[in-house]
Design a protein around this motif. Structure first.
Motif, short mmCIF file in Angstrom:
data_model
loop_
_atom_site.label_atom_id
_atom_site.label_comp_id
_atom_site.label_asym_id
_atom_site.label_seq_id
_atom_site.Cartn_x
_atom_site.Cartn_y
_atom_site.Cartn_z
N ALA A 221 -64.57 16.71 31.64
CA ALA A 221 -63.98 15.64 32.80
C ALA A 221 -64.02 16.49 34.04
O ALA A 221 -64.63 15.79 35.19
N GLU A 222 -63.41 17.52 34.31
CA GLU A 222 -63.69 18.42 35.39
C GLU A 222 -65.19 18.65 35.99
O GLU A 222 -65.63 18.55 36.91
N THR A 241 -63.93 11.18 40.48
CA THR A 241 -62.67 12.35 40.34
C THR A 241 -61.56 11.59 39.96
O THR A 241 -60.69 11.98 39.13
N SER A 242 -61.11 10.55 40.81
CA SER A 242 -59.76 9.76 40.53
C SER A 242 -59.68 9.43 38.94
O SER A 242 -58.57 9.21 38.62
N LYS A 243 -60.78 9.12 38.34
CA LYS A 243 -60.71 8.53 37.24
C LYS A 243 -60.80 9.81 36.07
O LYS A 243 -60.11 9.71 34.97
N LEU A 244 -61.47 10.83 36.31
CA LEU A 244 -61.71 12.00 35.25
C LEU A 244 -60.83 13.15 35.60
O LEU A 244 -60.26 13.74 34.65
N ALA A 245 -60.65 13.35 36.85
CA ALA A 245 -60.15 14.70 37.22
C ALA A 245 -59.22 14.79 38.54
O ALA A 245 -59.67 15.24 39.51
N PRO A 246 -58.32 13.79 38.52
CA PRO A 246 -57.59 13.59 39.78
C PRO A 246 -56.87 14.95 40.60
O PRO A 246 -56.74 15.04 41.70
N ALA A 452 -75.22 7.29 38.14
CA ALA A 452 -74.94 8.17 37.40
C ALA A 452 -73.42 8.45 36.97
O ALA A 452 -72.99 9.10 35.98
N ALA A 453 -72.79 8.01 38.16
CA ALA A 453 -71.29 7.82 37.85
C ALA A 453 -71.03 7.11 36.73
O ALA A 453 -70.08 7.31 36.03
N GLY A 454 -71.51 5.98 36.88
CA GLY A 454 -71.37 5.03 35.50
C GLY A 454 -71.72 5.80 34.17
O GLY A 454 -70.91 5.51 33.27
N VAL A 455 -72.93 6.37 34.32
CA VAL A 455 -72.97 7.13 32.86
C VAL A 455 -72.10 8.22 32.54
O VAL A 455 -71.41 8.24 31.51
N LEU A 456 -71.60 9.04 33.68
CA LEU A 456 -70.71 9.93 33.09
C LEU A 456 -69.28 9.27 33.01
O LEU A 456 -68.57 9.66 32.06
N LEU A 457 -68.91 8.20 33.54
CA LEU A 457 -67.58 7.65 33.11
C LEU A 457 -67.75 7.14 31.76
O LEU A 457 -66.76 6.80 30.97
N ALA A 458 -69.04 6.54 31.24
CA ALA A 458 -69.16 6.12 29.99
C ALA A 458 -69.22 7.07 28.80
O ALA A 458 -68.80 6.74 27.65
N ILE A 459 -69.64 8.42 29.10
CA ILE A 459 -69.85 9.20 27.99
C ILE A 459 -68.61 10.33 27.93
O ILE A 459 -68.33 10.81 26.93
N ILE A 460 -68.13 10.71 29.17
CA ILE A 460 -67.22 11.85 29.33
C ILE A 460 -65.80 11.56 28.63
O ILE A 460 -65.40 12.50 27.67
N PRO A 461 -65.45 10.44 28.60
CA PRO A 461 -64.05 10.17 27.73
C PRO A 461 -64.39 10.43 26.31
O PRO A 461 -63.57 11.17 25.50
N PHE A 462 -65.57 10.24 25.80
CA PHE A 462 -65.87 10.31 24.30
C PHE A 462 -66.04 11.82 24.06
O PHE A 462 -65.78 12.46 22.98
N ILE A 463 -66.60 12.66 25.09
CA ILE A 463 -66.94 13.89 24.76
C ILE A 463 -65.60 14.91 25.28
O ILE A 463 -65.31 15.58 24.34
#
Length: 464
Positions: A221-222, A241-246, A452-463
């Motif tokens: 996430a970071e 960042t607000s969604k993944l690593a505030p 790219a932001a959408g891709v990261l938000l879609a896959i990172i929570p699962f990783i």
């Protein structure tokens, strides 16, 4: 009246003590000191100096002043000793049940100790928090391991606490995109669809920086939040960042906006290194005219396409395209004016200084911040490299019809990156006008960074 004065006189000494305790000279760093911060008030002075330097860049050098000036002043303001509590509120501890998120207790440390009958003298804050956790566990029947503890504002909520909700609730970045859409002409991209490839190539920096961040110990996430700096799009960086690593917001936002402001400094050496004098002198054919029908269909088609394949990107792409549809429809001039002027100006002011205000010395002056700053430069540089290298490839494929310099504009940073491409080209040939050609990759970069932001938000929570 005399009795009142007499009664007050007996307490006048305490009044002065209270006044002294409320000044910045009595700023409390004990929580941060126990968590590794050793600079005390000197850290605040360092950050104030950094804020003054950023103000210098904005005012004297005119590096993206609309953004940088607000960030710099917010940074300076929050690091005035004693200002943090006045602007955000009184900090304390909140105890929540991990499974349900239910709040079990929330107050200042002193009030919590008093409430639970814990003697504070002789113990560190960490030890007191541990004791309180155990008492709460015993009273509620919830295991200590199942209780989360957070250090946050718990009382006397200040102005900045409420303004920051616009970032925390992810309201400001999409509204910025609405305004950007109302000011953006996608005509150069529609006239030359190949520009979309250059915008995509310039997102290379995002994913390379993400990989490097993972290798040096950041969580997925970071690493994703750090990588998005390479998109050279401040609102997108804040959104991700607000969604993944505030907890990294201040460092990432300041890095993203600072590098956006420094586009004229960072990009030209890379562009010149990767291109030949002959390539930089290439003149491109004039773009074809784009009809109103094409311009109206474009935002609708992009929204539908992105929405189907990548719904997580819609808050940004959808608002960007809504603003553009307002503009190109030609039937809502008042809305276009409001979105592109009054609204975006207000949000820019609020977003700028509130992001700067998160650069509080005890939080900001850490080794992780330095790593983020370095990785941000790397991400931005690699984005420029990706765009220019694809531009060179397209130049060869088209037998010299595409100037590779326009690939550098794919990093977003509208319209500064396009202007830099124009300036670098004109230094080789004053009669070479690349601005409109560079605007194609430039606006494609805005779309590309949001995707790219959408891709990261879609896959990172699962990783993660």
């Amino acid at each position: 009246m005399l009795e009142l004065i007499s009664a007050g006189g007996s307490n006048i000494g305490q009044w002065f003590v209270n006044l002294w305790n409320s000044t910045g000279f009595k700023a409390d760093f004990s929580y941060y000191a126990e968590n590794g911060y050793k600079l005390g008030i000197w850290g605040l002075l360092i950050m104030i100096a950094i804020g003054c330097f950023l103000i210098y860049l904005a005012v004297v050098k005119k590096y993206e002043p609309n953004l940088l000036l607000g960030i710099a002043f917010g940074l300076l303001l929050i690091n005035i000793p004693g200002a943090y509590n006045a602007l955000y509120g009184t900090y304390g501890y909140t105890f929540t049940e991990t499974a349900t998120g239910a709040v079990l207790a929330s107050n200042t440390l002193a009030n919590l100790c008093s409430h639970y009958g814990i003697v504070a003298d002789g113990y560190t804050q960490a030890q007191l928090v541990e004791q309180i956790t155990q008492v709460i566990s015993a009273n509620s029947g919830i295991a200590v391991e199942a209780i989360d503890v957070s250090y946050e504002v718990v009382a006397d909520f200040g102005l900045f606490y409420y303004i920051y909700k616009g970032v925390e609730w992810v309201i400001f970045p999409p509204l910025i995109f609405l305004g950007i859409g109302a000011m953006t002409d996608f005509g150069p991209l529609i006239a030359n669809p190949k520009s979309l490839l250059l915008g995509a190539a310039a997102q290379l920096g995002i994913f390379l920086a993400l990989l490097v961040a993972l290798l040096i110990g950041f969580t997925p996430a970071e690493a994703a939040a750090i990588g998005i700096i390479g998109g050279a799009d401040g609102p997108t960086a804040i959104y991700v960042t607000s969604k993944l690593a505030p907890e990294l917001l201040s460092a990432i936002a300041i890095a993203a906006y600072s590098y956006m402001a420094l586009v004229p400094v960072i990009q030209p050496p890379i562009m010149k290194l990767l291109t030949t004098k002959k390539e930089r002198r290439i003149k491109m054919e004039q773009l074809r005219p784009v009809s109103k029908k094409e311009k109206v269909i474009f935002p609708i088609a992009v929204t539908a396409l992105v929405g189907i394949f990548l719904p997580s990107a819609l808050p940004l792409i959808g608002m960007l395209m809504l603003g553009n549809l307002f503009k190109e429809s030609g039937v809502v001039p008042r809305l276009v004016k409001t979105a592109g002027n009054e609204m975006i100006n207000i949000i820019t002011i609020l977003l700028g200084f509130i992001v700067g205000s998160k650069a509080y010395a005890p939080v900001f002056l850490q080794l992780s911040t330095l790593k983020i700053i370095v990785l941000g430069v790397f991400a931005f540089a690699m984005g420029t490299v990706g765009g220019v290298l694809l531009g060179k490839l397209m130049c060869k494929i088209t037998k010299g019809k595409i100037n590779p310099l326009i690939g550098a504009a794919g990093v977003s940073a509208v319209p500064m990156a396009a202007r830099v491409a124009q300036d670098v080209g004109r230094k080789e040939d004053p009669e070479n006008y690349l601005l409109m050609h560079a605007m194609g990759p430039n606006v494609a970069g805005v779309i590309g960074s949001a995707v790219a932001a959408g891709v990261l938000l879609a896959i990172i929570p699962f990783i993660g």
